[in-house]
Design an enzyme around this catalytic site. Structure first.
Site, PDB file in Angstrom:
ATOM      1  N   ASP A  67       0.971  -1.326   0.093  1.00  0.00           N
ATOM      2  CA  ASP A  67       0.024  -0.022  -0.065  1.00  0.00           C
ATOM      3  C   ASP A  67       1.466   1.099   0.095  1.00  0.00           C
ATOM      4  O   ASP A  67       1.239   1.373   0.454  1.00  0.00           O
ATOM      5  CB  ASP A  67      -0.556   0.065   1.662  1.00  0.00           C
ATOM      6  CG  ASP A  67      -2.065  -0.986   1.310  1.00  0.00           C
ATOM      7  OD1 ASP A  67      -2.930  -1.029   0.628  1.00  0.00           O
ATOM      8  OD2 ASP A  67      -2.340  -2.004   1.817  1.00  0.00           O
TER       9      ASP A  67
ATOM     10  N   ARG B   8       3.596   3.386   3.132  1.00  0.00           N
ATOM     11  CA  ARG B   8       4.643   2.142   4.027  1.00  0.00           C
ATOM     12  C   ARG B   8       5.946   2.492   3.726  1.00  0.00           C
ATOM     13  O   ARG B   8       6.439   2.096   5.074  1.00  0.00           O
ATOM     14  CB  ARG B   8       4.405   0.679   3.244  1.00  0.00           C
ATOM     15  CG  ARG B   8       2.823   0.183   3.154  1.00  0.00           C
ATOM     16  CD  ARG B   8       2.185   0.594   4.774  1.00  0.00           C
ATOM     17  NE  ARG B   8       0.996  -0.057   4.323  1.00  0.00           N
ATOM     18  CZ  ARG B   8      -0.313   0.121   4.880  1.00  0.00           C
ATOM     19  NH1 ARG B   8      -0.013   1.887   6.123  1.00  0.00           N
ATOM     20  NH2 ARG B   8      -1.472   0.027   5.598  1.00  0.00           N
TER      21      ARG B   8
ATOM     22  N   ARG C 119      -7.955  10.482   1.461  1.00  0.00           N
ATOM     23  CA  ARG C 119      -6.952   9.505   0.687  1.00  0.00           C
ATOM     24  C   ARG C 119      -7.644   8.862  -1.017  1.00  0.00           C
ATOM     25  O   ARG C 119      -7.391   8.675  -1.563  1.00  0.00           O
ATOM     26  CB  ARG C 119      -6.976   7.867   1.134  1.00  0.00           C
ATOM     27  CG  ARG C 119      -6.254   7.585   2.365  1.00  0.00           C
ATOM     28  CD  ARG C 119      -6.554   6.331   3.059  1.00  0.00           C
ATOM     29  NE  ARG C 119      -6.648   5.370   2.362  1.00  0.00           N
ATOM     30  CZ  ARG C 119      -6.989   4.157   2.583  1.00  0.00           C
ATOM     31  NH1 ARG C 119      -7.869   4.382   3.661  1.00  0.00           N
ATOM     32  NH2 ARG C 119      -6.569   3.096   1.770  1.00  0.00           N
TER      33      ARG C 119
ATOM     34  N   LYS D  29      -9.659   0.892  -5.466  1.00  0.00           N
ATOM     35  CA  LYS D  29     -10.238   0.846  -4.565  1.00  0.00           C
ATOM     36  C   LYS D  29     -11.080   1.702  -3.861  1.00  0.00           C
ATOM     37  O   LYS D  29     -10.787   2.885  -4.231  1.00  0.00           O
ATOM     38  CB  LYS D  29      -9.076   0.345  -3.026  1.00  0.00           C
ATOM     39  CG  LYS D  29      -8.268   1.249  -3.205  1.00  0.00           C
ATOM     40  CD  LYS D  29      -7.239   0.148  -2.419  1.00  0.00           C
ATOM     41  CE  LYS D  29      -6.474   1.367  -1.386  1.00  0.00           C
ATOM     42  NZ  LYS D  29      -5.275   0.863  -0.884  1.00  0.00           N
ATOM     43  N   HIS D  30     -12.261   1.052  -2.866  1.00  0.00           N
ATOM     44  CA  HIS D  30     -12.104   0.209  -2.760  1.00  0.00           C
ATOM     45  C   HIS D  30     -14.090   0.007  -3.338  1.00  0.00           C
ATOM     46  O   HIS D  30     -15.362   0.864  -3.049  1.00  0.00           O
ATOM     47  CB  HIS D  30     -13.330   0.068  -0.950  1.00  0.00           C
ATOM     48  CG  HIS D  30     -11.839   0.038  -0.806  1.00  0.00           C
ATOM     49  ND1 HIS D  30     -10.914   1.585  -0.263  1.00  0.00           N
ATOM     50  CD2 HIS D  30     -10.447  -0.618  -0.192  1.00  0.00           C
ATOM     51  CE1 HIS D  30      -9.695   1.667   0.396  1.00  0.00           C
ATOM     52  NE2 HIS D  30      -9.299   0.405   0.488  1.00  0.00           N
TER      53      HIS D  30
ATOM     54  N   HIS E  57     -11.365  -1.853   9.008  1.00  0.00           N
ATOM     55  CA  HIS E  57     -10.993  -3.095   9.810  1.00  0.00           C
ATOM     56  C   HIS E  57     -11.510  -3.325  10.951  1.00  0.00           C
ATOM     57  O   HIS E  57     -11.055  -4.197  11.811  1.00  0.00           O
ATOM     58  CB  HIS E  57      -9.368  -2.196  10.223  1.00  0.00           C
ATOM     59  CG  HIS E  57      -8.523  -1.242   9.038  1.00  0.00           C
ATOM     60  ND1 HIS E  57      -9.137  -0.480   7.832  1.00  0.00           N
ATOM     61  CD2 HIS E  57      -8.092  -1.516   8.558  1.00  0.00           C
ATOM     62  CE1 HIS E  57      -8.049  -0.527   7.048  1.00  0.00           C
ATOM     63  NE2 HIS E  57      -7.390  -1.088   7.065  1.00  0.00           N
TER      64      HIS E  57
ATOM     65  N   ASP F 249      -9.576  -7.274  -0.118  1.00  0.00           N
ATOM     66  CA  ASP F 249      -9.505  -6.117   0.766  1.00  0.00           C
ATOM     67  C   ASP F 249      -8.648  -7.578   1.743  1.00  0.00           C
ATOM     68  O   ASP F 249      -9.330  -8.745   1.955  1.00  0.00           O
ATOM     69  CB  ASP F 249     -10.400  -5.578   1.708  1.00  0.00           C
ATOM     70  CG  ASP F 249      -9.792  -4.331   2.467  1.00  0.00           C
ATOM     71  OD1 ASP F 249      -7.881  -4.217   2.618  1.00  0.00           O
ATOM     72  OD2 ASP F 249     -10.396  -3.386   2.142  1.00  0.00           O
TER      73      ASP F 249
END
Length: 341
Positions: free
Chosen positions: A64, A72, A138, A168-169, A181, A252
């Protein structure tokens, strides 16, 4: 030998014997990397080289790396802006925003390709409705036309660097408060509202040849009782049938709370693949990998491989070649002109 339909993660910055055994399993076809796997460009390149050497066809390596709060690898990489910065620029100067989106997509992709990463799970195609904190900045914008324009430019930049995009998503996570999450979000809007808004970026980009899509762990209660990643209606009838999508579908993370209602990890993986996913993503469950892989006997679904094989990165280059590339130098300078992110 086919590319297996399971993508898992790693514990640290090097491979241990247990991880080598996991990655050698016939069902495992990919690895997703996180910040805990990263120390430096040289270290991550060595780790990816070790992963690629384990078997043929070589494992896909993903990360990601959207920019903003979801990037990351940071030290040694260009810090990328959140997508919303491009959206704000779009409101002032559409042409300049699309140019910057293309450059950002290229810069993100070419730096990852220089260490061996095949693809990033990006761009985000959700609409920012001012509701979802987990999406928020995002997303490029709240209007479908702006998202389409910026995402097309971003994806074009990625492709020039040899990287496939993952939108996504699907079909849109931007209108729910809950974070998948930690909970299963429920979107109660009508089919018409979703079809005339959130679906438009996915439709336009699917018809333009989008290589891959990640579905949302969201239930759209007025449309189907199942979360999208486990729904044949959403994945086969809508995405592939109505929108004409021909690329790969990657779930996901199945360890997220938004997937928990389906059952244990084995049940979640089987449900995702049965619904139409080409690859199931399972993260942050090292204790469960051995149990899961022990349950998976025999060869996996060989028909998934052709779509997944198109996600391999192209145009390999070294870090030295990257640093001496005038296009890279110009891109870094142009992005720096917009400040720190």
């Amino acid at each position: 030998m086919t590319l297996g339909p399971l993508m898992i993660d790693l514990k640290g910055v090097t491979l241990d014997s247990e991880e080598r055994a996991w990655l050698g399993h016939s069902w495992v076809g990919g690895v997703i990397l996180f910040s805990r796997n990263y120390e430096s460009p040289e270290q991550i390149a060595a780790l990816i080289k070790a992963v690629h050497a384990l078997k043929e066809p070589r494992l896909l390596v993903a990360v990601d790396h959207e920019g903003g709060r979801v990037q990351r690898f940071r030290d040694g990489f260009t810090l990328l802006p959140p997508a919303s910065l491009l959206g704000k620029l779009y409101d002032r100067d559409q042409r300049q925003a699309q140019r910057l989106a293309m450059i950002t997509g290229w810069l993100m992709a070419v730096e990852l390709r220089a260490v061996g990463v095949d693809f990033s799970f990006s761009p985000v195609l959700d609409l920012d409705r001012g509701v979802s904190a987990v999406i928020g900045d995002r997303a490029f914008h709240g209007e479908p036309d702006a998202v389409i324009a910026l995402a097309r430019a971003y994806i074009r930049g990625m492709a020039w660097a040899g990287m496939a995009a993952v939108g996504k998503h699907f079909p849109g996570h931007g209108s729910v408060v809950a974070d998948s999450h930690t909970a299963l979000p429920v979107d109660k809007r009508s089919w018409r509202q979703i079809r005339e808004g959130d679906l438009l970026p996915f439709e336009h980009l699917a018809r333009a040849g989008l290589p891959a899509v990640m579905p949302a762990h969201v239930r759209y209660a007025s449309v189907d009782s199942r979360p999208v990643g486990f729904s044949p209606f959403w994945l086969e009838t809508v995405l592939r049938g109505q929108l004409g999508f021909q690329g790969a579908i990657i779930s996901d993370d199945l360890s997220m709370a938004g997937a928990a209602e389906v059952g244990d990890m084995s049940a979640r993986m089987q449900a995702a693949l049965s619904a139409g996913c080409d690859m199931a993503l399972v993260c942050n469950d090292p204790d469960g990998y051995a149990l899961l892989l022990d349950e998976l006997k025999g060869d996996p679904y060989p028909q998934t491989s052709p779509r997944l094989l198109r996600l391999y990165g192209r145009y390999p280059l070294t870090r030295s070649q990257l640093y001496h590339n005038p296009a890279w130098q110009r891109a870094v300078q142009m992005l720096a002109a917009y400040g720190e992110f």
